[in-house]
Design a protein around this motif. Structure first.
Motif, PDB file in Angstrom:
ATOM      1  N   PHE A  15       0.832  -1.204   0.000  1.00  0.00           N
ATOM      2  CA  PHE A  15       0.000   0.000   0.000  1.00  0.00           C
ATOM      3  C   PHE A  15       0.872   1.262   0.000  1.00  0.00           C
ATOM      4  N   ASP A  39       6.197   4.732 -10.480  1.00  0.00           N
ATOM      5  CA  ASP A  39       5.517   6.040 -10.469  1.00  0.00           C
ATOM      6  C   ASP A  39       6.463   7.148 -10.949  1.00  0.00           C
ATOM      7  N   GLU A  59      -7.665   8.518 -15.241  1.00  0.00           N
ATOM      8  CA  GLU A  59      -7.042   7.256 -14.803  1.00  0.00           C
ATOM      9  C   GLU A  59      -6.644   6.360 -15.979  1.00  0.00           C
ATOM     10  N   ARG A  63      -3.139   4.474 -16.316  1.00  0.00           N
ATOM     11  CA  ARG A  63      -3.013   3.012 -16.460  1.00  0.00           C
ATOM     12  C   ARG A  63      -2.219   2.635 -17.706  1.00  0.00           C
ATOM     13  N   SER A  86      -1.286   1.074  -6.282  1.00  0.00           N
ATOM     14  CA  SER A  86      -2.554   0.596  -6.831  1.00  0.00           C
ATOM     15  C   SER A  86      -2.335  -0.503  -7.863  1.00  0.00           C
ATOM     16  N   THR A  88      -2.177  -3.963  -8.550  1.00  0.00           N
ATOM     17  CA  THR A  88      -2.542  -5.202  -7.845  1.00  0.00           C
ATOM     18  C   THR A  88      -2.335  -6.389  -8.776  1.00  0.00           C
ATOM     19  N   LEU A 125      -3.894   9.260  -3.987  1.00  0.00           N
ATOM     20  CA  LEU A 125      -4.500   7.975  -3.693  1.00  0.00           C
ATOM     21  C   LEU A 125      -5.743   7.906  -4.570  1.00  0.00           C
ATOM     22  N   LEU A 126      -5.839   6.849  -5.379  1.00  0.00           N
ATOM     23  CA  LEU A 126      -6.930   6.786  -6.361  1.00  0.00           C
ATOM     24  C   LEU A 126      -8.298   6.926  -5.722  1.00  0.00           C
ATOM     25  N   CYS A 127      -8.405   6.468  -4.487  1.00  0.00           N
ATOM     26  CA  CYS A 127      -9.712   6.482  -3.840  1.00  0.00           C
ATOM     27  C   CYS A 127      -9.973   7.799  -3.104  1.00  0.00           C
ATOM     28  N   MET A 138      -9.469  -0.919   2.873  1.00  0.00           N
ATOM     29  CA  MET A 138      -8.685  -0.984   1.639  1.00  0.00           C
ATOM     30  C   MET A 138      -7.380  -1.729   1.832  1.00  0.00           C
ATOM     31  N   ARG A 142      -6.411  -5.099  -0.206  1.00  0.00           N
ATOM     32  CA  ARG A 142      -5.243  -5.177  -1.092  1.00  0.00           C
ATOM     33  C   ARG A 142      -4.224  -6.166  -0.551  1.00  0.00           C
TER      34      ARG A 142
END
Ligand code: S3P
Length: 179
Positions: A15, A39, A59, A63, A86, A88, A125-127, A138, A142
């Protein structure tokens, strides 16, 4: 790759705030491996920070940049690779990393993660910005997925960067020596 050939990239998963970048850089120094932060590669390729990339292009673009970076990185050897939090096992190209990747899960308790990520506000943070209960959910979700794919797990909640990197280097050397 034959069965007795060892994987020679180390892939750090976990995370945001689990320590992938700082531990990864130190670990790469210990092993004399290249250090790659996916990143950071995306930032270099696009010339944008991740929040800027999301604001401008969304996004989907993030991606696709991530897929390209992962593909390029997976083709090289002797690297410590810090993945984005993110990424996964469901992500496209995750299997490419597996082919030559020895996977290390960095875990940390959600309260520690929250205080680490609250210290810096330039991360995305995407969320969005979660409260502790949503973050706990989360992290749990994950980590469940990550645990299945990890060759080694280090809990960085109370461990310093040097100690975490040394523990991974020790385990990896034992793996590489065939123990
Ligand atoms: C994300 C984590 C980030 C980065 C992106 C999304 C997330 O990686 O990939 O901003 O939603 O968990 P780090 O874990 O390296 O900060």
């Amino acid at each position: 790759m034959t069965n007795n050939e060892k994987k020679n990239n180390i892939v750090l998963i976990g995370f945001m705030g689990s320590g992938k970048t700082v531990v990864g850089r130190t670990l790469a120094g210990l092993l004399d491996y290249d250090f790659v932060d996916t990143d950071e590669q995306i930032r270099q390729v696009t010339g944008l920070t991740l929040p800027q990339l999301f604001r401008k292009h969304g996004e989907i673009r993030f991606r696709s940049e991530e897929e390209l970076v992962v593909k390029r990185t997976a083709a090289k050897q002797k690297q410590v690779i810090a993945t984005g939090g993110s990424l996964t096992p469901m992500a496209k190209n995750f299997d490419l990393l597996r082919q030559n990747g020895w996977f290390v899960l960095l875990s940390a308790d959600p309260q520690t993660i929250l205080s680490r990520i609250s210290r810096k506000n330039d991360r995305l943070l995407l969320c969005g910005k979660p409260d502790l209960p949503s973050l706990e959910n989360m992290v749990r979700e994950r980590e469940e997925a990550y645990r299945q794919t990890a060759d080694f797990i280090v809990d960085t909640t109370k461990m310093g960067v040097e100690d975490a990197a040394a523990a991974i280097a020790r385990q990896y050397r034992a793996y590489a020596a065939g123990e």
